[in-house]
Structure formats: structure tokens, C-alpha cells
Design a protein around this motif. Sequence first.
Motif, PDB file in Angstrom:
ATOM      1  N   LEU A  55       0.826  -1.204   0.000  1.00 13.57           N
ATOM      2  CA  LEU A  55       0.000   0.000   0.000  1.00 13.57           C
ATOM      3  C   LEU A  55       0.862   1.257   0.000  1.00 13.57           C
ATOM      4  N   ASP A  56       1.923   1.232   0.789  1.00 19.64           N
ATOM      5  CA  ASP A  56       2.819   2.396   0.826  1.00 19.64           C
ATOM      6  C   ASP A  56       3.467   2.636  -0.534  1.00 19.64           C
ATOM      7  N   LYS A  57       3.857   1.555  -1.191  1.00 19.81           N
ATOM      8  CA  LYS A  57       4.508   1.687  -2.492  1.00 19.81           C
ATOM      9  C   LYS A  57       3.530   2.224  -3.538  1.00 19.81           C
ATOM     10  N   ILE A  58       2.292   1.720  -3.507  1.00 23.72           N
ATOM     11  CA  ILE A  58       1.271   2.176  -4.456  1.00 23.72           C
ATOM     12  C   ILE A  58       0.947   3.643  -4.206  1.00 23.72           C
ATOM     13  N   GLU A  59       0.768   4.002  -2.954  1.00 18.50           N
ATOM     14  CA  GLU A  59       0.475   5.395  -2.612  1.00 18.50           C
ATOM     15  C   GLU A  59       1.602   6.312  -3.050  1.00 18.50           C
ATOM     16  N   ALA A  60       2.833   5.877  -2.834  1.00 13.62           N
ATOM     17  CA  ALA A  60       3.987   6.692  -3.231  1.00 13.62           C
ATOM     18  C   ALA A  60       4.041   6.855  -4.748  1.00 13.62           C
ATOM     19  N   GLU A  61       3.723   5.806  -5.489  1.00 13.13           N
ATOM     20  CA  GLU A  61       3.770   5.887  -6.949  1.00 13.13           C
ATOM     21  C   GLU A  61       2.706   6.847  -7.473  1.00 13.13           C
ATOM     22  N   VAL A  62       1.503   6.796  -6.901  1.00 11.25           N
ATOM     23  CA  VAL A  62       0.449   7.730  -7.328  1.00 11.25           C
ATOM     24  C   VAL A  62       0.891   9.158  -7.086  1.00 11.25           C
ATOM     25  N   ASN A  63       1.472   9.414  -5.932  1.00  7.70           N
ATOM     26  CA  ASN A  63       1.926  10.780  -5.627  1.00  7.70           C
ATOM     27  C   ASN A  63       3.077  11.213  -6.522  1.00  7.70           C
ATOM     28  N   ALA A  64       3.910  10.247  -6.927  1.00  4.89           N
ATOM     29  CA  ALA A  64       5.001  10.585  -7.848  1.00  4.89           C
ATOM     30  C   ALA A  64       4.453  11.069  -9.185  1.00  4.89           C
ATOM     31  N   VAL A  65       3.405  10.421  -9.675  1.00  5.45           N
ATOM     32  CA  VAL A  65       2.789  10.838 -10.935  1.00  5.45           C
ATOM     33  C   VAL A  65       2.093  12.188 -10.753  1.00  5.45           C
ATOM     34  N   ILE A  66       1.459  12.389  -9.611  1.00  4.90           N
ATOM     35  CA  ILE A  66       0.814  13.678  -9.346  1.00  4.90           C
ATOM     36  C   ILE A  66       1.849  14.793  -9.387  1.00  4.90           C
ATOM     37  N   ARG A  67       3.029  14.568  -8.786  1.00  5.83           N
ATOM     38  CA  ARG A  67       4.064  15.606  -8.727  1.00  5.83           C
ATOM     39  C   ARG A  67       4.663  15.918 -10.094  1.00  5.83           C
ATOM     40  N   GLN A  68       4.466  15.023 -11.068  1.00  6.48           N
ATOM     41  CA  GLN A  68       4.950  15.327 -12.423  1.00  6.48           C
ATOM     42  C   GLN A  68       4.278  16.586 -12.969  1.00  6.48           C
ATOM     43  N   ASN A  69       3.059  16.825 -12.495  1.00  2.00           N
ATOM     44  CA  ASN A  69       2.284  17.984 -12.945  1.00  2.00           C
ATOM     45  C   ASN A  69       2.196  18.043 -14.469  1.00  2.00           C
ATOM     46  N   SER A  70       2.067  16.848 -15.072  1.00  5.18           N
ATOM     47  CA  SER A  70       1.981  16.792 -16.534  1.00  5.18           C
ATOM     48  C   SER A  70       0.558  17.059 -16.991  1.00  5.18           C
ATOM     49  N   GLU A  71       0.453  17.514 -18.228  1.00  3.28           N
ATOM     50  CA  GLU A  71      -0.854  17.855 -18.777  1.00  3.28           C
ATOM     51  C   GLU A  71      -1.680  16.589 -19.045  1.00  3.28           C
ATOM     52  N   VAL A  72      -2.954  16.679 -18.753  1.00  7.57           N
ATOM     53  CA  VAL A  72      -3.884  15.582 -19.026  1.00  7.57           C
ATOM     54  C   VAL A  72      -4.517  15.821 -20.384  1.00  7.57           C
ATOM     55  N   SER A  73      -4.463  14.817 -21.253  1.00 10.93           N
ATOM     56  CA  SER A  73      -4.977  15.009 -22.610  1.00 10.93           C
ATOM     57  C   SER A  73      -6.166  14.101 -22.871  1.00 10.93           C
ATOM     58  N   THR A  74      -7.082  14.551 -23.700  1.00 12.06           N
ATOM     59  CA  THR A  74      -8.229  13.742 -24.121  1.00 12.06           C
ATOM     60  C   THR A  74      -8.361  13.802 -25.629  1.00 12.06           C
ATOM     61  N   LYS A  75      -8.780  12.655 -26.204  1.00  7.26           N
ATOM     62  CA  LYS A  75      -9.019  12.560 -27.637  1.00  7.26           C
ATOM     63  C   LYS A  75     -10.326  11.821 -27.881  1.00  7.26           C
TER      64      LYS A  75
END
Length: 897
Positions: free
Chosen positions: A623-643
Amino acid sequence: MSDTTASFKANPSNSVNGVRSQFLEYFNSNGHEVVQSAPLVPQGGDSTLLFVNAGMVPFKNLFTGAETPAFLKATSSQKCVRAGGKHNDLDNVGYTARHHTFFEMLGNFSFGDYFKEQAIVHAWNVVTKVFGLPVDKLVVTVFSEDDEAAMLWKKIAGLSDDKIIRISTSDNFWSMGDTGPCGPCSEIFYDHGPDVWGGPPGSPEEDGDRFIEIWNLVFMQFDQSKDGSRVSLPKPSIDTGMGLERIAAVLQGVHNNYEIDLFQNLIAAEEDVYGLKQSEKTLGSLRVISDHLRSSAFLIADGVTPSNEGRGYVLRRIMRRAMRHGHLLGSKEPQMHKLVPALVAEMGVAFPELGRAQASIVSTLEQEEGRFQRTLGRGLALLEDATSSMGKGDVLPGETAFKLYDTFGFPVDLTQDVLRAKGIEVDEVGFEKAMKVQRESSQASWQGAAEGDAVKVWFQTRDAHGATEFIGYSEEASEAELKTIIIDGELATTANEGQKAELVFDKTPFYGESGGQAGDRGEVRFAGGAVFRVLDTQKRAGDVFSHIGEMVTGDIKAGVKALLEVDSVRRSNIRSNHSATHILHAALRNNLGDHVTQKGSLVEEDKLRFDFAHSGTLSQVELDKIEAEVNAVIRQNSEVSTKEMAPDAAIEAGAMALFGEKYGDSVRVLAMGEALEGGDKAYSVELCGGIHVRRTGDIAVFAITSESGVSAGVRRIEAVTGAAALEYLKGKVAIARSIADQLKSTIEKAPERVAALQDQKRALENELSDAKKKLAMGASAGGAAAGPEEINGIKLLTRVADGVPAKDLRGLIDDAKKQLGSGVTVFVAVNDGKAAVATGVTDDLKDKISAVDLVKVAAAAVGGKGGGGRPDMAQAGGPDGSKANDAVDAVRAFLKS
């Protein structure tokens, strides 16, 4: 095989067609009208049954007196189907010797003409003279209170008392329902002999194959009232039923109905069509197909067509189950329709409707199998994906089974059949619940929709004004025209201050609840100051957006303009939670495996919930590893795209579709984050029509609040994001600070302090346990001397002690045996009013005395049952600790005997 059964099998008149003819000819020669089988669909408006499932069904009105019979005696071989509703044998077909979806019921009926005596005379004549069954192979049952029937069997058949078995249960008392005609039964059984396991009816071994019921005689004698009282019918009647396939098996000397000539001929045709031979691997599938071919063909011949509801749904289930077994035999193209000529050859003379409908049967089977073949592979792949992490004893969620049915046409019994080999069951209650929801909303795709006439309102609205244009992906406020007002499920022209209503506009920025995302809330402002508070937004009739709420101020009427404003703060929180579920899904797959698939979600303002396929609890490390990975992606602050893409193209490009979800001609493909291992791939790509953040950083922070099991093979994670996550984490810190203060420590050193206290606690527990053991070794049972006593030359050491844990008894037994050198010991520990018993026997005596035998008698004294272990040491328990000394006395008595 005995000489007698060999002669049965060699006799051509014992073929299925021969047996049917002999039965009907006997009763015809005895004044009975030969009545052709009624259609499988009940006639005369009888809505109580899905299909005719017994020989008496077509005569129901004659028995109740609702219809005057044109004849007083009749006989028939009635087509029956048991594959839906209360009487459903579908799941057992192919796995048992005598279950079928389609079968023929031979019967003779008297509508006030003859009664018990003549019915027994006819039955005895048929089984012993027409069919030639040896008398010594027959036994009968009667209802325990039916002395008349027992006397008649003695008089007519000359049966002794041991051949007439009295049964007191409802097995030998028949009723048409809670009220109406009813009466005792008498069954005839054939004894296959002592070489076959099983016992006579009424015995513990009655489910074995030695004694097989071949005929049931119902003596319709009483009329039952609502209060349970019974009065004699003025004209008692007779209803009998003999399964044709079952009696044919007896006459042909086989124990399995599928070994009779009819099924063997159908299976031979299957071998030709599927290009294989009977074997242990293929026999089950061949039998399923032979049975389901009959039920499918006869149902089609009687006007039933495959569909998704009612009788057509049952037919489709039967057909697709057979077709799936064809697939198991290697069939890649429609084949089942090629078996119809063989079926017509076997049964077409007795049932000419088969020949008349042959072309229709062939066409229907071929078309249905073609459709099924196109979805089978994909459905099986998704089912495999859904169960990849499951094992024997697990349960597939009912919702998943329903999605397989709803999207790929997999009937639930087909899913059960596929999973049977894995030992996985299906949550049938959950499936039926989903089916009920689907049926209730078959004309609409919303939750909470009104029923009955109110449903029509929404379709009328859609027909009049078209679908609502949703502009909420880019807007949170917009002007729109009010098209429809609905109050209490009915169209209205106005809505007044204080009234609750549902409003429909030509366009809206409000998101209607779907895909787990909650509907938007907000306000609608009208010219002149009228305000409508939106408390929820739902989709009606598929794509009509209903704004549900109440008039806060003013009055409104349809056709006016208004400003629609979404609660932007709430929308922002929901958006963050929804986007977090997508990232969480990818993180789960990355850390747990590709078997993880979404099984449901709920996205609200203050939290998110995500269900996924996985077996076993997630560890805190995971759970800690999964939570950390989600937060790592959040911190990327990358743009969300839709098509916008076609569904097939999107999936081919790597987008992940939700299991069983239905998609239109165009879908929104949502890409979020950047792959953590580098490269230009997105971290998460899914099909989704919901509203999401513009950049992953908008989520701010993600925190898992709980992980739990929903059902076997399905786990659930609940989490929070943004400000709610910060509040959750601050709360955790406050708890940690409070604990540290109580321990007179800092937060950082609190774990060390807790560990030290735990070590201290364990040491004290060990000291207490040792003290209790010493006390137990010194205690005596019933005031006897502390040392061992001697019984029949065997030393016996007994102890009764309070508070000694059951797990410590083994060590006490070992110590006691060492102390004895040679002898027997018994310890009884009493905890919370219950008794734990342990017995021991030294090695030199265990060949003469078993500790297991001793523990069983001791356990019985304290209200327990059984017990287990080895000859030298055994344990058991019982609910009554007050009788601990009785347990010791029981061992003494055993040694004295």
C-alpha cells in the motif's frame, strides 16, 4: 451385468421409442385416451409456469374442476423442460446420471374414474408384465399415514412389509400449491443390487445409485384450505409420472441415462460432426450437447425464440451452454445445427412437430451460434482476466457475471460452467440483483428513475426536445433554455416557490451521474430573480440530463432562459478524486500485476472508492509503495490530454477499456502522467467520459485511508485527495503526537517505546503462563491425590485447571507423560465457561489405548463432539466447562471398561 439386465438390453422393444409405445398402448387398451403431448409453453394463459415441467400440467384445469373433461381416463408422454424458475436442472446436466433440461414424462390419469386400487393394479401390470421387471428387484414407498395404499400393495403385488417403505416427509405427499387438490404418493423403485452403492428410500444412503425411482403415483384425495385443513374430494383422481429416459435406462441395463440408445445415437452424430470420439475428456461435453439439442429444438418447434428475457432468455441460455461445449470440443464454426437431422430421426415420429419445424430449428441454431462464436472468444478472454487471480473456493462477483451476460450474452449458468473446472463459484444473489435492476430500467439508463408511467415522461421529453447537449467538459456556467418541468413524475408547465422538481434544459454544464462519478450540484438563476437549487444531476432515457432540486425563490415556466452555475469547489474536488482513480488503477497494475482490473468505483466530493480484481490482502508495504507511486505521478504535474476516437481504434492504440462496459461509436481517451520507467508513453490511458483535472498536479496529494475485501477475488481501496488528504494526514499526525505524549516520548521514538512495552508484556504473559502450568500440574481433578491413580494396572494422571490456554495443553500432556513414564493422562482447561480437553498415552501403551478414543469420551461429557489427533496425543473441546470433572470421570470409566 446380470443375465436379466443383459436380456433387457438386447430386447429392441426396450428402446426409448419402444418403451414409449408399450406404455401408451397398455393404457389405451385399458380405456385411456392417448393425449398428444402439449406444447412446452403452458397453454390457456397459465402464467404460473415458465414451461411445462410435469406430465400433469396440461390437465391442471381438469384436476381443479375449472374445466370439464371430455374423457375420464387419459395417458400421455409429455414433453417437459426444467431449465428456469423454481424447477431448474440446467446446472446439473452433464455432471449427473439422470438430470436433463428436456425429458419425457409417461403418465396415466384418472379424473374421478378410478382411484388407488386400480392405479396400483395398472402400475404393477406395467412394470412386471409389460416391461418384465423382476418382482424381487422392486420396492415401493407410501405416505406414512396411508394405510390403505400399503394394504393394497400387499394385496395386489404380494409385497412383504419390508418391501413397502413408509415415508413421513413431503416427498410422499403431493400438493398443487398452498391450497387446492393434494394427496399422498406411492413411488416404485428399482433395486440395481448390492454391487451398487446406496440404500433404500428413507435411509441415510438413499442418494446412492442402487435404488432408483422409476414411477410416482399421486393419489389426489383431498382439497386443502388456506388454514391447512383438508376435506376429501368428491371425485378423487390419479396422476402418475414415469420418466421415460429413466425407465429406459433400467430396461437397457445401464445406470446412466446418457447410455440409453437415444443419447448414444445422438452422441454418435456429434462424433461425426465434431470429428472426435467419446473419451473421458470429451464425454461430459457430448452429453451436455445431446441434452441441450433436444430442449433447444423442441422449444423452437413450440414457438420460443432466443431473446434476452423470459422464455427466450432461458432458450438462449440452453443454446449457448451447448455451443460453449462445442467450442471446448474444438468447434470454431457453427456446428450444432448439423445435429438436427439426427434428432428428427430419433424423435420425429413421436413428435412430428420436430419435422415440421426442422428448417426453422436449423436456421435459428445456426444464426445464434454464429452470433455466439463472434463474442465467445472475447467473453472468455475477459472472464479469464476477471478470474486470473482467483482459485478454488473463490466467488466471482455477481456484478461481473451480469456484465458478461449483458455485454457478451454469457448466461450465468454458462459462466458457472466455465468456472466449475477451476472450483470458482458465482455470486448468484448478486447476479440476480443486477438482473433485477437491468429489467427495471430496461427503457432507461439512470438510477432512481420513476417507474410505470413516469418512465414514459422521459422518453416523451427526449422525443420532443432531443438529447441534452453537455458542455461541462469546458464550462462550469452557461445560459440555457428550460425545455421541460417534471414534478412527481409528471409533466408540468410551471414550478412554484418551495416545490421539488426536475428540470431539463437544451444544454447544460452539469455532469449527470455515470461511470461512478457523482452528479453535479449548483444553482440555476432565472430572469426576475427566481432561483432553483440543483441537489443532483442524473441522466434519464440515456442522454436527457435531469437537474433535480427545489425552487428556492420565485416561480418559473417552461421556455424561459436561465443561467446554470455548477458548484465549482465541489466539482474541483470530484474531478481530483476521479483523476486519482485512473492513476491508482495504473499503479495497482504496475505493482500487483496485469490481472488487476477495475470492478467498480465511486467518486464523490470528499472521497474516492476503487474496487479491483485481486486475491489476498495488500500488505502495508504494498500500500505504501502504491500510494507513493500515485503521488510521484501527481508531482509530475503533466498535462492531461483527451481525444475522441472510435472504441476499437482506441483499444488497439493501448487504451484500457473497463470490463464489460458498453461504448458508443466515439469515446473519449484520457491520457495521464508520464511512464515512470522513461520514454514517451503515458502513465495511464483509459476510455472515460468523466470530468478530469487539467494537470496531474491539480490533484495535489493522494492518501489511502483503507483497504478491504469486497468479495472473494475483489478488493477495495478508499482514498482522499487534495485538502481532504491533507486533513487526513494531519489527523494521523495528531494521533501519533497523542500516543507519544502518553508514552512520554517523541513521535520519532514512539515506535521504540511501544516495542519495549510489547516485549515487557510478552515477558509478563510468559511468566503468567508458566505459573498457570505449574499450578495445573499441581492441581487435581475432583479432589483426588496430586499423584497418578491406577486403573486396571494403568497409571492415570488427571488435572482440571482454570485459565490455562488450550494451546498450552500439548506441553502439559508431554510433561505429564514424562512424569508418568508409562500411563495415560487427561487435562481439562476451563476458559470463559468452555472446556478444552487433551489426552495423552505413553508410547508403550498407544497400541492398546488410543488418545483419540479417550478424548472423544471426555469431549462428549462437556457437550462436545468428536476430537482428533494421534494415538499418543489428542485434543477436543466442549461448550460446558462446568462439567470438566465429568470429562475426567468419563476417561476413568473408559479405562475400567
